[in-house]
Write a protein that holds these residues in place. Sequence first.
Motif, PDB file in Angstrom:
ATOM      1  N   ASP A  32       0.960  -1.471   0.009  1.00 30.48           N
ATOM      2  CA  ASP A  32       0.436   0.240   0.420  1.00 30.48           C
ATOM      3  C   ASP A  32       1.198   1.457   0.123  1.00 30.48           C
ATOM      4  O   ASP A  32       2.159   1.179   1.134  1.00 30.48           O
ATOM      5  N   GLN A  33       0.453   2.666  -0.655  1.00 30.26           N
ATOM      6  CA  GLN A  33       2.088   2.668  -1.356  1.00 30.26           C
ATOM      7  C   GLN A  33       1.725   4.195  -0.257  1.00 30.26           C
ATOM      8  O   GLN A  33       1.843   4.734  -0.101  1.00 30.26           O
ATOM      9  N   ARG A  34       0.038   3.965   0.255  1.00 30.08           N
ATOM     10  CA  ARG A  34       0.062   5.177   0.958  1.00 30.08           C
ATOM     11  C   ARG A  34       0.106   5.029   2.606  1.00 30.08           C
ATOM     12  O   ARG A  34       1.117   5.894   2.373  1.00 30.08           O
ATOM     13  N   MET A  35       1.006   3.929   2.797  1.00 26.49           N
ATOM     14  CA  MET A  35       1.390   3.242   4.155  1.00 26.49           C
ATOM     15  C   MET A  35       3.294   3.928   3.957  1.00 26.49           C
ATOM     16  O   MET A  35       3.384   4.662   5.014  1.00 26.49           O
ATOM     17  N   VAL A  36       3.570   3.640   3.145  1.00 24.74           N
ATOM     18  CA  VAL A  36       4.814   3.845   2.347  1.00 24.74           C
ATOM     19  C   VAL A  36       5.079   5.493   2.426  1.00 24.74           C
ATOM     20  O   VAL A  36       5.778   5.368   3.641  1.00 24.74           O
ATOM     21  N   GLU A  37       4.383   6.357   2.460  1.00 21.45           N
ATOM     22  CA  GLU A  37       4.253   7.503   2.333  1.00 21.45           C
ATOM     23  C   GLU A  37       4.405   7.899   3.515  1.00 21.45           C
ATOM     24  O   GLU A  37       4.909   8.607   4.424  1.00 21.45           O
ATOM     25  N   LEU A  38       3.423   7.596   4.301  1.00 18.81           N
ATOM     26  CA  LEU A  38       3.163   7.704   6.174  1.00 18.81           C
ATOM     27  C   LEU A  38       4.560   7.559   6.270  1.00 18.81           C
ATOM     28  O   LEU A  38       4.484   8.142   7.525  1.00 18.81           O
ATOM     29  N   LEU A  39       4.607   5.883   6.531  1.00 14.25           N
ATOM     30  CA  LEU A  39       5.752   5.901   6.938  1.00 14.25           C
ATOM     31  C   LEU A  39       7.056   6.888   7.283  1.00 14.25           C
ATOM     32  O   LEU A  39       7.582   7.793   8.089  1.00 14.25           O
ATOM     33  N   GLY A  40       7.067   7.462   5.796  1.00 15.61           N
ATOM     34  CA  GLY A  40       7.896   7.878   5.645  1.00 15.61           C
ATOM     35  C   GLY A  40       7.883   9.705   6.239  1.00 15.61           C
ATOM     36  O   GLY A  40       9.044  10.678   6.392  1.00 15.61           O
ATOM     37  N   LEU A  41       7.023   9.838   6.282  1.00 21.46           N
ATOM     38  CA  LEU A  41       6.622  11.335   7.025  1.00 21.46           C
ATOM     39  C   LEU A  41       6.276  11.181   7.958  1.00 21.46           C
ATOM     40  O   LEU A  41       6.929  11.780   9.658  1.00 21.46           O
ATOM     41  N   LEU A  42       6.857   9.756   9.638  1.00 23.19           N
ATOM     42  CA  LEU A  42       6.036   9.612  10.645  1.00 23.19           C
ATOM     43  C   LEU A  42       7.529   9.866  10.656  1.00 23.19           C
ATOM     44  O   LEU A  42       8.863   9.962  11.557  1.00 23.19           O
ATOM     45  N   ASP A  43       8.645   9.028  10.362  1.00 22.06           N
ATOM     46  CA  ASP A  43       9.780   9.026   9.975  1.00 22.06           C
ATOM     47  C   ASP A  43      10.936  10.037   9.758  1.00 22.06           C
ATOM     48  O   ASP A  43      11.907  11.380  11.089  1.00 22.06           O
TER      49      ASP A  43
END
Length: 200
Positions: free
Chosen positions: A88-99
């Motif tokens: 789920d690319q949306r979750m990959v983007e959220l991981l980056g944001l949180l990091d």
Amino acid sequence: MKAVLFDLFGVIARVQSAESQGVLERTAGCDPDRFWEAYWSQRPPYDRGELDGPAYWQKVCARPGVPLDARLTADLIAADLASWSGIDQRMVELLGLLDDQGFVLGLLSNIPEELAARFEATQPWMGRFAVRGLSCRIGSAKPEAAAYQWCLRALGLPPQDVLFVDDRAENVRAARELGMQGHVFTSPEGLRAVLEAPSP
């Protein structure tokens, strides 16, 4: 909240689709009901690293009586890995944001070694996780308390500072019993709302 500990499948990675399950059924060439009963019954020791891929498929195919050779073993392993590889690319983007925001990120997944190695080799975002609690390497699996405790020790944080995110309520409940915060995942938007909510 200082850290977010993520489940993998059903949160960041997608669970098996009907199409990918069909590929596995056709590859095995046996009754689907008997196949899936054998598939899931042998999954816990595979996830814990007690079995490698060939040994797992030997046990799976023995139950419905499917003759297994090296070629079929390789085909089943390949089809199985492919069935769990959607992201789920949306979750990959959220991981980056949180990091980027400074959260410590961790992963707690029930996963066999072959699949873990595939994700590490093909998914650069795996590098964002400071802690990877992979069942095949830590010797325990959700919802066993030992799996969460391993991650808490590796994170070096008290449980109340960690949010655990999983799509299975029983896994979230086990985390909460250890004092962690918990969120039953249904969508990236729902998780974002939890992360953005003011602390009580």
